[in-house]
Design a protein around this motif. Structure first.
Motif, PDB file in Angstrom:
ATOM      1  N   THR A   1      33.317  14.532 -24.443  1.00 45.62           N
ATOM      2  CA  THR A   1      31.867  14.548 -24.683  1.00 45.62           C
ATOM      3  C   THR A   1      31.114  14.992 -23.435  1.00 45.62           C
ATOM      4  OG1 THR A   1      31.788  12.151 -24.206  1.00 45.62           O
ATOM      5  CG2 THR A   1      31.915  12.809 -26.519  1.00 45.62           C
ATOM      6  N   ALA A   2      31.624  14.640 -22.257  1.00 45.24           N
ATOM      7  CA  ALA A   2      31.014  15.121 -21.011  1.00 45.24           C
ATOM      8  C   ALA A   2      31.138  16.637 -20.908  1.00 45.24           C
ATOM      9  CB  ALA A   2      31.674  14.454 -19.813  1.00 45.24           C
ATOM     10  N   CYS A   3      32.310  17.144 -21.265  1.00 46.99           N
ATOM     11  CA  CYS A   3      32.555  18.583 -21.232  1.00 46.99           C
ATOM     12  C   CYS A   3      31.627  19.312 -22.199  1.00 46.99           C
ATOM     13  CB  CYS A   3      34.020  18.854 -21.576  1.00 46.99           C
ATOM     14  SG  CYS A   3      34.481  20.602 -21.572  1.00 46.99           S
ATOM     15  N   ILE A   4      31.453  18.743 -23.390  1.00 46.13           N
ATOM     16  CA  ILE A   4      30.573  19.358 -24.390  1.00 46.13           C
ATOM     17  C   ILE A   4      29.145  19.433 -23.879  1.00 46.13           C
ATOM     18  CG2 ILE A   4      29.524  19.008 -26.664  1.00 46.13           C
ATOM     19  CD1 ILE A   4      32.261  17.795 -27.525  1.00 46.13           C
ATOM     20  N   GLN A   5      28.661  18.346 -23.300  1.00 41.55           N
ATOM     21  CA  GLN A   5      27.284  18.334 -22.806  1.00 41.55           C
ATOM     22  C   GLN A   5      27.093  19.377 -21.707  1.00 41.55           C
ATOM     23  OE1 GLN A   5      25.810  14.579 -21.328  1.00 41.55           O
ATOM     24  NE2 GLN A   5      23.749  15.381 -21.022  1.00 41.55           N
ATOM     25  N   ALA A   6      28.066  19.477 -20.804  1.00 44.26           N
ATOM     26  CA  ALA A   6      27.959  20.462 -19.726  1.00 44.26           C
ATOM     27  C   ALA A   6      27.970  21.888 -20.276  1.00 44.26           C
ATOM     28  CB  ALA A   6      29.105  20.270 -18.732  1.00 44.26           C
ATOM     29  N   ALA A   7      28.846  22.126 -21.252  1.00 46.62           N
ATOM     30  CA  ALA A   7      28.930  23.464 -21.845  1.00 46.62           C
ATOM     31  C   ALA A   7      27.629  23.828 -22.555  1.00 46.62           C
ATOM     32  CB  ALA A   7      30.107  23.529 -22.809  1.00 46.62           C
ATOM     33  N   LYS A   8      27.035  22.856 -23.276  1.00 46.73           N
ATOM     34  CA  LYS A   8      25.765  23.114 -23.956  1.00 46.73           C
ATOM     35  C   LYS A   8      24.650  23.415 -22.962  1.00 46.73           C
ATOM     36  CE  LYS A   8      27.094  22.297 -28.257  1.00 46.73           C
ATOM     37  NZ  LYS A   8      27.115  23.353 -29.294  1.00 46.73           N
ATOM     38  N   ALA A   9      24.788  22.886 -21.747  1.00 45.39           N
ATOM     39  CA  ALA A   9      23.785  23.130 -20.706  1.00 45.39           C
ATOM     40  C   ALA A   9      24.063  24.425 -19.949  1.00 45.39           C
ATOM     41  CB  ALA A   9      23.751  21.952 -19.732  1.00 45.39           C
ATOM     42  N   GLY A  10      25.141  25.125 -20.326  1.00 51.10           N
ATOM     43  CA  GLY A  10      25.455  26.394 -19.693  1.00 51.10           C
ATOM     44  C   GLY A  10      26.265  26.270 -18.424  1.00 51.10           C
ATOM     45  N   ALA A  11      26.850  25.090 -18.184  1.00 50.04           N
ATOM     46  CA  ALA A  11      27.648  24.866 -16.982  1.00 50.04           C
ATOM     47  C   ALA A  11      29.137  24.959 -17.308  1.00 50.04           C
ATOM     48  CB  ALA A  11      27.316  23.512 -16.373  1.00 50.04           C
ATOM     49  N   ASP A  12      29.958  24.947 -16.262  1.00 49.26           N
ATOM     50  CA  ASP A  12      31.405  25.063 -16.431  1.00 49.26           C
ATOM     51  C   ASP A  12      32.084  23.711 -16.614  1.00 49.26           C
ATOM     52  OD1 ASP A  12      31.638  27.979 -15.981  1.00 49.26           O
ATOM     53  OD2 ASP A  12      30.880  27.463 -13.991  1.00 49.26           O
ATOM     54  N   GLU A  13      31.561  22.696 -15.928  1.00 46.93           N
ATOM     55  CA  GLU A  13      32.123  21.346 -16.050  1.00 46.93           C
ATOM     56  C   GLU A  13      31.009  20.333 -15.919  1.00 46.93           C
ATOM     57  OE1 GLU A  13      35.571  19.701 -14.375  1.00 46.93           O
ATOM     58  OE2 GLU A  13      36.637  21.589 -14.156  1.00 46.93           O
ATOM     59  N   GLY A  14      31.332  19.100 -16.352  1.00 46.72           N
ATOM     60  CA  GLY A  14      30.375  18.021 -16.239  1.00 46.72           C
ATOM     61  C   GLY A  14      30.646  17.169 -15.010  1.00 46.72           C
ATOM     62  N   LEU A  15      29.597  16.887 -14.246  1.00 47.99           N
ATOM     63  CA  LEU A  15      29.689  15.951 -13.133  1.00 47.99           C
ATOM     64  C   LEU A  15      29.341  14.571 -13.674  1.00 47.99           C
ATOM     65  CD1 LEU A  15      30.156  15.585 -10.074  1.00 47.99           C
ATOM     66  CD2 LEU A  15      27.707  15.968  -9.748  1.00 47.99           C
ATOM     67  N   MET A  16      30.212  13.598 -13.454  1.00 43.83           N
ATOM     68  CA  MET A  16      30.054  12.274 -14.054  1.00 43.83           C
ATOM     69  C   MET A  16      29.744  11.235 -12.976  1.00 43.83           C
ATOM     70  SD  MET A  16      33.240  12.522 -16.763  1.00 43.83           S
ATOM     71  CE  MET A  16      32.730  11.107 -17.771  1.00 43.83           C
ATOM     72  N   LEU A  17      28.817  10.350 -13.290  1.00 41.75           N
ATOM     73  CA  LEU A  17      28.433   9.270 -12.375  1.00 41.75           C
ATOM     74  C   LEU A  17      29.179   7.995 -12.736  1.00 41.75           C
ATOM     75  CD1 LEU A  17      24.560   9.848 -12.316  1.00 41.75           C
ATOM     76  CD2 LEU A  17      26.319  10.942 -10.902  1.00 41.75           C
ATOM     77  N   ASP A  18      29.210   7.053 -11.790  1.00 43.04           N
ATOM     78  CA  ASP A  18      29.799   5.747 -12.088  1.00 43.04           C
ATOM     79  C   ASP A  18      28.723   4.840 -12.689  1.00 43.04           C
ATOM     80  OD1 ASP A  18      28.283   4.504 -10.042  1.00 43.04           O
ATOM     81  OD2 ASP A  18      29.896   4.619  -8.576  1.00 43.04           O
ATOM     82  N   PRO A  19      29.064   3.610 -13.079  1.00 39.27           N
ATOM     83  CA  PRO A  19      28.068   2.745 -13.721  1.00 39.27           C
ATOM     84  C   PRO A  19      26.867   2.416 -12.848  1.00 39.27           C
ATOM     85  CG  PRO A  19      30.291   1.919 -14.119  1.00 39.27           C
ATOM     86  CD  PRO A  19      30.412   2.989 -13.088  1.00 39.27           C
ATOM     87  N   HIS A  20      26.983   2.641 -11.533  1.00 44.61           N
ATOM     88  CA  HIS A  20      25.899   2.322 -10.602  1.00 44.61           C
ATOM     89  C   HIS A  20      25.053   3.544 -10.256  1.00 44.61           C
ATOM     90  CE1 HIS A  20      28.046  -1.463 -10.121  1.00 44.61           C
ATOM     91  NE2 HIS A  20      29.135  -0.764  -9.864  1.00 44.61           N
ATOM     92  N   GLY A  21      25.389   4.691 -10.833  1.00 41.00           N
ATOM     93  CA  GLY A  21      24.603   5.892 -10.580  1.00 41.00           C
ATOM     94  C   GLY A  21      25.093   6.743  -9.426  1.00 41.00           C
ATOM     95  N   PHE A  22      26.211   6.353  -8.818  1.00 44.51           N
ATOM     96  CA  PHE A  22      26.784   7.177  -7.752  1.00 44.51           C
ATOM     97  C   PHE A  22      27.753   8.196  -8.351  1.00 44.51           C
ATOM     98  CE2 PHE A  22      25.726   3.132  -5.627  1.00 44.51           C
ATOM     99  CZ  PHE A  22      24.895   3.607  -4.622  1.00 44.51           C
ATOM    100  N   VAL A  23      28.018   9.252  -7.610  1.00 45.41           N
ATOM    101  CA  VAL A  23      28.899  10.308  -8.100  1.00 45.41           C
ATOM    102  C   VAL A  23      30.330   9.781  -8.188  1.00 45.41           C
ATOM    103  CG1 VAL A  23      29.865  12.578  -7.580  1.00 45.41           C
ATOM    104  CG2 VAL A  23      27.433  12.126  -7.183  1.00 45.41           C
ATOM    105  N   ALA A  24      30.978  10.045  -9.325  1.00 46.22           N
ATOM    106  CA  ALA A  24      32.350   9.585  -9.522  1.00 46.22           C
ATOM    107  C   ALA A  24      33.341  10.743  -9.499  1.00 46.22           C
ATOM    108  CB  ALA A  24      32.470   8.819 -10.839  1.00 46.22           C
TER     109      ALA A  24
END
Length: 313
Positions: free
Chosen positions: A176-199
């Motif tokens: 689902t992260a990949c789908i959202q990134a692709a719909k936004a025109g990006a190559d991959e999705g950057l995912m955050l942790d539960p605290h909002g920091f980059v994971a």
């Protein structure tokens, strides 16, 4: 259609490969598993992605340790010793005449079920073990042009929900992260942790470079990446400052360089995150100058590490 870091050059030899299904070599078009298989029904299994380099598989011991550790965590009996499984991998490669430029998907599921139901106790028989080797080389364009990331709303969750350290067949959150990134025109999705920091990213690990220092996440909310670990080790062995730490998107947007890591493509530079060009205030796509100096150096160090630590049968 672009597929980010997993873009590859099509190779006609893949049409004739033989795939190992429970130890039996089967032509590609006849390689199947049961519709009652735990992996098909529920995504119940663990897997590894491996790379064949000059007759050897870099960091194979680390990959096997991660596979068996994951299997123990979900109480799955692979039914083979690590030595037996290693030999099965190399037998499959030998049968296909493969020595270099090969990506291997090693998959283990709990096996066939008596009926479609989640309880492992309705599994009958042994685990299903599949080895798919393919002639696969990353495209030059991926490394030369860099990739674009988009921060998705899908988070890497707490380990008491689904431990992100498990390399399981259940990858729907990454999909689902990949789908959202692709719909936004990006190559991959950057995912955050539960605290909002980059994971991490949906299929790779993420690094930034700030003032000569290499930063990556704490590792608490991402898979224990083999390539990620090798890059961290390459930094430490070669005097490059490296930090495993919490950092935010503000740190990312102000980074001098960024790159992602994975078994298939190694190190791939990131040119853009959420529409922000990294490094210098570039204005157009034509201004992309390629990977930065730290990323370039680390790519060479990683390649040397792969050559030095490629394990053979």
């Amino acid at each position: 259609m672009a597929k980010g870091t997993h873009d590859y050059q099509d190779d006609p030899r893949n049409a004739e490969i033989e795939i190992s299904v429970n130890g039996e070599l089967v032509p590609r078009d006849k390689a199947v598993v049961s519709v009652f298989d735990s992996g098909f029904i529920l995504g119940d299994g663990v897997w590894e992605g491996l790379r064949l380099h000059d007759g050897g598989i870099p960091f194979l011991t680390a990959h096997m340790e991660r596979l068996y550790e994951g299997a123990r965590a979900i109480d799955l009996d692979i039914g083979l010793t690590p030595a037996e499984l290693r030999q099965r991998i190399f037998d499959c490669l030998a049968a296909n005449g493969m020595t270099d430029g090969v990506h291997i998907r090693l998959m283990v599921t709990r096996g066939v079920k008596a009926t479609p139901y989640q309880d492992p106790r309705v599994t009958i028989g042994d685990a299903t073990v599949v080895i798919i080797p393919e002639h696969k080389t990353p495209t030059r364009e991926t490394v030369e042009n860099g990739i674009r990331l988009f921060t998705v709303h899908v988070r890497r969750g707490y380990p008491d929900v689904q431990d992100p350290k498990l390399n399981s067949h259940s990858k729907l959150n990454c999909i689902t992260a990949c789908i959202q990134a692709a719909k936004a025109g990006a190559d991959e999705g950057l995912m955050l942790d539960p605290h909002g920091f980059v994971a991490t990213c949906n299929s790779t690990h993420f690094f930034i470079v700030r003032r000569g220092e290499v930063w990556t996440s704490t590792g608490e909310y991402c898979l224990g990446g083999i390539t990620r670990g090798a890059v961290i080790r390459a930094c430490r062995e070669n005097g490059i400052p490296v930090r495993e730490c919490r950092f935010s998107l503000t740190d990312v947007y102000g980074a001098d360089e960024a790159f992602v890591t994975g078994t298939f493509a190694g190190l791939v530079p990131v040119r853009e995150v959420d529409g922000r060009r990294l490094g210098h205030p570039l204005k157009t796509a034509r201004d992309w100058q390629g990977a930065g100096p730290v990323t370039t150096r680390l790519a060479a160090l990683y390649k040397a590490l792969c050559e030095r630590e490629a394990e053979r049968s």
